[in-house]
Design an enzyme around this catalytic site. Structure first.
Site, PDB file in Angstrom:
ATOM      1  CG  ASN A 214      44.953  23.245  15.342  1.00 28.90           C
ATOM      2  OD1 ASN A 214      45.771  23.702  16.130  1.00 28.90           O
ATOM      3  ND2 ASN A 214      44.506  22.000  15.423  1.00 28.90           N
ATOM      4  CG  ASP A 283      36.681  18.135  15.750  1.00 29.69           C
ATOM      5  OD1 ASP A 283      36.987  17.585  16.823  1.00 29.69           O
ATOM      6  OD2 ASP A 283      36.308  19.320  15.671  1.00 29.69           O
ATOM      7  CE  LYS A 293      54.266  18.147  -4.337  1.00 23.81           C
ATOM      8  NZ  LYS A 293      55.173  18.943  -5.138  1.00 23.81           N
ATOM      9  N   PRO A 310      38.842   9.795  16.590  1.00 21.57           N
ATOM     10  CG  PRO A 310      40.443   8.458  17.644  1.00 21.57           C
ATOM     11  CD  PRO A 310      40.090   9.078  16.328  1.00 21.57           C
ATOM     12  CG  ASP A 311      35.788  13.722  21.652  1.00 22.71           C
ATOM     13  OD1 ASP A 311      36.537  13.853  22.648  1.00 22.71           O
ATOM     14  OD2 ASP A 311      35.049  14.639  21.241  1.00 22.71           O
ATOM     15  CB  ILE A 312      41.494  12.369  22.875  1.00 20.58           C
ATOM     16  CG1 ILE A 312      42.089  12.063  21.496  1.00 20.58           C
ATOM     17  CG2 ILE A 312      42.432  11.923  23.988  1.00 20.58           C
ATOM     18  CD1 ILE A 312      43.266  12.925  21.105  1.00 20.58           C
ATOM     19  CG  PHE A 328      41.167  23.977  27.226  1.00 20.86           C
ATOM     20  CD1 PHE A 328      41.884  23.116  28.032  1.00 20.86           C
ATOM     21  CD2 PHE A 328      41.393  25.348  27.345  1.00 20.86           C
ATOM     22  CE1 PHE A 328      42.806  23.608  28.963  1.00 20.86           C
ATOM     23  CE2 PHE A 328      42.308  25.849  28.258  1.00 20.86           C
ATOM     24  CZ  PHE A 328      43.006  24.989  29.071  1.00 20.86           C
TER      25      PHE A 328
HETATM   26  O1  PMT Z   1      48.161  26.025  22.110  1.00 25.15           O
HETATM   27  P1  PMT Z   1      47.935  27.512  22.278  1.00 25.15           P
HETATM   28  O2  PMT Z   1      48.435  28.296  21.104  1.00 25.15           O
HETATM   29  O3  PMT Z   1      48.459  28.025  23.583  1.00 25.15           O
HETATM   30  O4  PMT Z   1      46.355  27.755  22.294  1.00 25.15           O
HETATM   31  C1  PMT Z   1      45.593  27.240  23.354  1.00 25.15           C
HETATM   32  C2  PMT Z   1      44.286  26.615  22.876  1.00 25.15           C
HETATM   33  C3  PMT Z   1      43.379  27.712  22.306  1.00 25.15           C
HETATM   34  C4  PMT Z   1      44.565  25.559  21.798  1.00 25.15           C
HETATM   35  C5  PMT Z   1      43.646  25.936  24.123  1.00 25.15           C
HETATM   36  O5  PMT Z   1      43.430  26.882  25.119  1.00 25.15           O
HETATM   37  C6  PMT Z   1      42.334  25.236  23.759  1.00 25.15           C
HETATM   38  O6  PMT Z   1      41.264  25.816  23.727  1.00 25.15           O
HETATM   39  N1  PMT Z   1      42.435  23.918  23.470  1.00 25.15           N
HETATM   40  C7  PMT Z   1      41.306  23.115  22.966  1.00 25.15           C
HETATM   41  C8  PMT Z   1      41.167  23.321  21.489  1.00 25.15           C
HETATM   42  C9  PMT Z   1      40.047  22.500  20.895  1.00 25.15           C
HETATM   43  O7  PMT Z   1      40.300  21.637  20.103  1.00 25.15           O
HETATM   44  O8  PMT Z   1      38.860  22.768  21.384  1.00 25.15           O
HETATM   45  P2  PMT Z   1      37.490  22.042  20.895  1.00 25.15           P
HETATM   46  O9  PMT Z   1      36.422  22.912  21.433  1.00 25.15           O
HETATM   47  O10 PMT Z   1      37.548  21.788  19.432  1.00 25.15           O
HETATM   48  O11 PMT Z   1      37.516  20.645  21.625  1.00 25.15           O
HETATM   49  C10 PMT Z   1      36.911  20.442  22.903  1.00 25.15           C
HETATM   50  C11 PMT Z   1      37.749  19.538  23.756  1.00 25.15           C
HETATM   51  O12 PMT Z   1      37.784  18.231  23.180  1.00 25.15           O
HETATM   52  C12 PMT Z   1      39.193  19.976  23.885  1.00 25.15           C
HETATM   53  O13 PMT Z   1      39.583  19.706  25.210  1.00 25.15           O
HETATM   54  C13 PMT Z   1      39.953  19.084  22.915  1.00 25.15           C
HETATM   55  O14 PMT Z   1      41.286  18.816  23.336  1.00 25.15           O
HETATM   56  C14 PMT Z   1      39.106  17.803  22.991  1.00 25.15           C
HETATM   57  N2  PMT Z   1      39.122  16.990  21.769  1.00 25.15           N
HETATM   58  C15 PMT Z   1      38.636  17.475  20.591  1.00 25.15           C
HETATM   59  C16 PMT Z   1      38.594  16.642  19.504  1.00 25.15           C
HETATM   60  C17 PMT Z   1      39.068  15.324  19.603  1.00 25.15           C
HETATM   61  N3  PMT Z   1      39.052  14.514  18.558  1.00 25.15           N
HETATM   62  N4  PMT Z   1      39.534  14.873  20.768  1.00 25.15           N
HETATM   63  C18 PMT Z   1      39.568  15.683  21.845  1.00 25.15           C
HETATM   64  O15 PMT Z   1      40.013  15.273  22.919  1.00 25.15           O
END
Ligand code: PMT
Length: 411
Positions: A214, A283, A293, A310-312, A328
């Site tokens: 991403n 995800d 390749k 896994p969801d960290i 976030f």
């Molecule tokens: O890196 P930049 O360019 O500065 O941009 C910042 C940002 C937009 C990436 C940042 O501000 C942000 O929003 N980060 C979270 C991005 C994200 O994956 O959001 P989400 O809504 O998909 O996930 C929710 C939360 O679960 C997040 O805290 C994510 O880190 C966490 N997560 C998601 C999936 C996973 N498998 N494990 C996780 O821990």
């Protein structure tokens, strides 16, 4: 944790060692400063090296000892201007009568005096000399001049001296110097706390040359790591691939995939007080990673099967002794609804919601605007630089951490 440790946590101290018999105590001083959480770079004058070897101080500080002003190799590494800028405090212990004289005259005839001329950091001296030299009118005039220029004096103490005299001129003991240095700083809001932050994207391999990822640049997470370290936290940054420099005083662990980020986070989180998930974690990942390749075939479309990562952050929040856990929410619509759902589903203490549909404030932008969502309500922080926002977020989180029982559980 002692008051010294709180105030010196993550402080960068340039220790200048000049040529007096008390130089042997500088070895202990290096250790004591590090025990209080400071990083130490040592600069020695030629005379100091007659009393103690650079190797000893290098081994203790864990950094090369700086000895030469006119050494192209040293200047190419961390030169005198960089050292002057690096320091939060220049502490000279022991400081001889000769060094005080040269400093008072504004001389720059060796590395240490040049650093003193160039630095904006406070300069503190721990004088050490024979009592007759201390009482000498020239030394006293130099002392007066240095004090007038806001150079800070730690000591000297009175007592028996190496030469057999008794009187003022003994260097303060290392622990007294650490306390005196700590007294110059206010403890940061996160002093004594350990923070783990994830940042950047993850890459999920399809084959040896392709991956799913991403647009996260890591800027938001790195800004938070920098602000946390500034606030005195022991800061561990678990980073996906980015182009960014590691912020000062931050320990960085590089990972590529979500699975690697999960493992690094689970290893670091049990010892931390605050966990912030700023990374944009994939995800899903390809169910199979091709060992060679993938070649283009005759098909017009192909299917890639993905499996869940896994969801960290949810795994951290599920730990029996969990840190204060902040996620976030990166959303393009229904920001608050989705953020509230994530708060509940992942059992987080707080969610920082940002609208990644707006190119001014989302992925890879220099600014961000967020809304903090927790069970007590919401708090909006309007658009500002990620650096500024990170400082405000860290101040808010430090306040929450103090009140929250989860921060006790982490101990
Ligand atoms: O890196 P930049 O360019 O500065 O941009 C910042 C940002 C937009 C990436 C940042 O501000 C942000 O929003 N980060 C979270 C991005 C994200 O994956 O959001 P989400 O809504 O998909 O996930 C929710 C939360 O679960 C997040 O805290 C994510 O880190 C966490 N997560 C998601 C999936 C996973 N498998 N494990 C996780 O821990």
């Amino acid at each position: 944790m002692s008051a010294s440790s709180q105030s010196l946590a993550n402080k960068q101290i340039l220790l200048g060692v000049t040529g007096g018999i008390a130089a042997y105590k500088s070895a202990d001083l290096v250790r004591r400063l590090q025990d209080a959480g400071a990083s130490v770079q040592v600069v020695m004058t030629p005379a100091a090296q007659e009393f103690i070897t650079p190797l000893t101080l290098q081994a203790l500080s864990g950094n090369p000892v700086h000895t030469q002003l006119l050494d192209p190799e040293a200047e190419a590494g961390m030169g005198h201007i960089q050292l002057a800028r690096w320091a939060d405090l220049v502490l000279i212990a022991p400081a001889t009568a000769d060094f005080m004289a040269r400093l008072a005259q504004g001389m720059g005839n060796d590395l240490l005096t040049s650093i003193c001329l160039a630095t904006k950091a406070p300069i503190a001296l721990a004088p050490a000399m024979n009592q007759g030299m201390w009482h000498n009118a020239a030394t006293q005039a130099n002392l007066e001049c240095l004090i007038e220029r806001k150079v800070i004096m730690f000591g000297p103490a009175e007592g028996g001296q190496a030469c057999g005299d008794v009187g003022p001129g003994r260097m303060l003991e290392p622990l007294q110097l650490v306390d005196a240095a700590a007294g110059l700083f206010t403890p940061g809001s996160l002093a004594g706390k350990t923070l783990v932050i994830t940042a950047g994207p993850t890459r999920e391999a399809i084959d040896p040359v392709r991956y799913l990822s991403n647009h996260s640049s890591g800027k938001m997470g790195y800004a938070l790591a920098e602000a946390a370290a500034e606030a005195g936290a022991n800061t561990i940054l678990i980073s996906g691939p980015t182009q960014l420099k590691t912020p000062a005083r931050v320990t960085r662990i590089d990972v590529t995939s979500a699975q690697e980020m999960y493992e690094a986070s689970m290893a670091a989180a049990p010892d931390c007080d605050l966990f912030i998930a700023a990374a944009a974690v994939a995800d899903y990942r390809p169910a199979q990673v091709a060992s060679q390749k993938l070649k283009k075939g005759a098909e017009d479309s192909i299917t890639l099967t993905l499996v869940k990562n896994p969801d960290i952050v949810a795994s951290i929040a599920a730990l029996p002794r969990r840190p204060f856990t902040v996620g976030f929410a990166a959303e393009t619509e229904q920001l608050l609804e989705h953020a509230r759902a994530k708060l509940q589903r992942k059992k987080l203490d707080l969610v920082i919601a940002n609208n990644v549909g707006d190119t001014q404030i989302g992925f890879n932008s220099d600014d961000n605007a967020v809304t903090l969502v927790d069970n007590s309500g919401i708090q909006a922080l309007s658009q500002r630089s990620k650096t500024q926002l990170a400082r405000e977020l860290i101040a808010i989180l430090a306040g929450r951490l103090d009140k929250h029982p989860a921060s006790e559980q982490a101990k």
